[in-house]
Design an enzyme around this catalytic site. Structure first.
Site, PDB file in Angstrom:
ATOM      1  N   SER A 146       5.026  19.684  -4.884  1.00  0.00           N
ATOM      2  CA  SER A 146       4.830  18.242  -4.768  1.00  0.00           C
ATOM      3  C   SER A 146       3.569  17.825  -5.519  1.00  0.00           C
ATOM      4  O   SER A 146       2.535  18.487  -5.434  1.00  0.00           O
ATOM      5  CB  SER A 146       4.717  17.830  -3.301  1.00  0.00           C
ATOM      6  N   LYS A 157       6.708  13.348  -4.670  1.00  0.00           N
ATOM      7  CA  LYS A 157       5.249  13.277  -4.543  1.00  0.00           C
ATOM      8  C   LYS A 157       4.885  12.925  -3.099  1.00  0.00           C
ATOM      9  O   LYS A 157       5.495  12.016  -2.514  1.00  0.00           O
ATOM     10  CB  LYS A 157       4.699  12.211  -5.503  1.00  0.00           C
ATOM     11  N   GLY A 174      -6.019  12.560  -5.716  1.00  0.00           N
ATOM     12  CA  GLY A 174      -6.293  11.596  -4.648  1.00  0.00           C
ATOM     13  C   GLY A 174      -5.050  10.885  -4.142  1.00  0.00           C
ATOM     14  O   GLY A 174      -5.121   9.707  -3.758  1.00  0.00           O
ATOM     15  N   CYS A 192      -3.983  18.055   1.648  1.00  0.00           N
ATOM     16  CA  CYS A 192      -4.508  17.486   0.404  1.00  0.00           C
ATOM     17  C   CYS A 192      -6.036  17.552   0.433  1.00  0.00           C
ATOM     18  O   CYS A 192      -6.671  16.976   1.320  1.00  0.00           O
ATOM     19  CB  CYS A 192      -4.058  16.045   0.211  1.00  0.00           C
ATOM     20  N   GLY A 225       2.000  28.867  -5.575  1.00  0.00           N
ATOM     21  CA  GLY A 225       0.682  29.270  -6.075  1.00  0.00           C
ATOM     22  C   GLY A 225       0.743  30.417  -7.053  1.00  0.00           C
ATOM     23  O   GLY A 225       1.206  31.504  -6.718  1.00  0.00           O
ATOM     24  N   THR A 276       1.166  24.109 -11.596  1.00  0.00           N
ATOM     25  CA  THR A 276       0.453  24.003 -12.881  1.00  0.00           C
ATOM     26  C   THR A 276       1.355  24.320 -14.075  1.00  0.00           C
ATOM     27  O   THR A 276       1.337  23.610 -15.089  1.00  0.00           O
ATOM     28  CB  THR A 276      -0.767  24.950 -12.876  1.00  0.00           C
TER      29      THR A 276
HETATM   30  C1  SIN Z   1      -3.469  14.949  -4.838  1.00  0.00           C
HETATM   31  O1  SIN Z   1      -2.740  13.972  -4.971  1.00  0.00           O
HETATM   32  O2  SIN Z   1      -4.709  14.844  -4.828  1.00  0.00           O
HETATM   33  C2  SIN Z   1      -2.888  16.309  -4.696  1.00  0.00           C
HETATM   34  C3  SIN Z   1      -2.038  16.401  -3.482  1.00  0.00           C
HETATM   35  C4  SIN Z   1      -2.244  17.654  -2.700  1.00  0.00           C
HETATM   36  O3  SIN Z   1      -2.987  18.552  -3.112  1.00  0.00           O
HETATM   37  O4  SIN Z   1      -1.643  17.765  -1.628  1.00  0.00           O
END
Ligand code: SIN
Length: 313
Positions: A21, A45, A72, A131, A250, A273
């Site tokens: 996500s 997302k 964020g 997060c 990961g 990534t």
């Molecule tokens: C983010 O939007 O900062 C990343 C989301 C997450 O790491 O869960």
């Protein structure tokens, strides 16, 4: 032919790979592209109740062995992703998907859970408790009492198939404590791990932090995360009720990385990534490479080796 079929609870997937996500799952176009790729399923997302713009840019940077991000939680709001999921399940009843939510408070998580509970959504829900990138909002997954409270309140009314996305843990006592909490609830899956929270990388030319938010602190993903992801998946596979399945996330850059997460106990493998850097074509390569590793080992199915990690005696 090797078969990459897998399942979580009653949900069937024809490939173990999916996006993590946050990566290429922000807009309906991106989600459609994931749906058309070789991935077995997809996750939206992580949503908040209303649209968020997230942190200031630059907020993502590729690194030699992965990435750093402090997005964020930019997202279009729950309604947008729920609408997408409802349309998707009508068009593809055979392809279950995941809806991810990440409330900034327990109240927000519970409000979103009520909306989903009262909707026709029939896929899986991921409650993202990890997060690391929202200033002033510590990760719920690092607060064991809060996690217990959130899950208690949630499962008081929530009946749809659900799981949690967790941050990485680094001490065996943390695995014991968190597994004891998780085993009390009717979770279908645990997704381990989110990024390695609050790393820092510096541009050697300018002696400046690579990303802007939080003075340069951000979640680390990619190859840097692989040993930590393996350990977390393995540790939870050893501690969780077998009814709670694992999604391994990961450090996947090739088919062998995915094979290792499955050996550690993962039923699905998320790609972050690498997907960001290579696009959805990454799923085609990973699928080919995982099949090749399985053929070399003489395995025809994921269930032939899932959780079968050997250790030295
Ligand atoms: C983010 O939007 O900062 C990343 C989301 C997450 O790491 O869960």
């Amino acid at each position: 032919m090797t078969d990459l079929h897998t399942s979580i609870d009653k949900f069937q997937f024809n490939n173990v790979f999916m996006n993590a996500s946050g990566v290429r799952c922000y807009t309906k176009d991106e989600l459609d592209e994931l749906a058309q790729s070789d991935a077995g399923t997809l996750v939206t997302k992580s949503a908040t109740q209303t649209k968020r713009l997230g942190n200031p840019s630059p907020r993502y940077a590729p690194l030699e062995l992965g990435s750093i991000n402090s997005m964020g939680l930019p997202n279009e709001g729950l309604e947008y992703y729920l609408d997408y999921a409802l349309d998707f399940q009508k068009a593809h009843p055979e392809k279950p998907i995941f809806l991810s939510v990440a409330g900034l408070s327990m109240e927000e998580n519970l409000a979103m859970a009520h909306t989903i509970e009262n909707s026709d959504f029939n896929g899986l829900v991921e409650f993202n408790l990890s997060c690391p990138n929202v200033p002033g909002k510590p990760q719920t997954g690092y607060d064991f009492d809060r996690t217990q409270e959130v899950l208690t309140n949630l499962f008081d009314f929530f009946t749809k198939p659900a799981g949690v996305k967790l941050p990485p843990y680094f001490d065996l006592a943390q695995f014991d404590q968190m597994a004891t909490i998780l085993n009390q609830f009717p979770l279908k899956f645990v997704n381990s791990i989110n990024s390695l929270g609050n790393g820092l990388m510096i541009d050697p030319e300018t002696d400046t932090a690579l990303i802007k938010p939080k003075g340069g602190f951000g979640g680390i993903g990619g190859a840097y995360a692989k040993p930590i992801a393996l350990a977390n998946v393995r540790a939870f596979a050893q501690r969780l009720d077998p009814k709670i399945q694992l999604i391994g996330t990961g450090g996947v850059t090739n088919g062998r990385d995915a094979y290792d997460l499955i050996l550690a106990g993962a039923s699905l493998v998320q790609v972050g990534t690498l997907l960001q850097e290579e696009g959805t074509v990454a799923f085609t390569r990973l699928t080919r490479e995982l099949r090749a590793v399985m053929q070399t080992k003489g395995y025809n199915a994921i269930s032939d080796f899932r959780g079968q990690l050997k250790v030295l005696s």
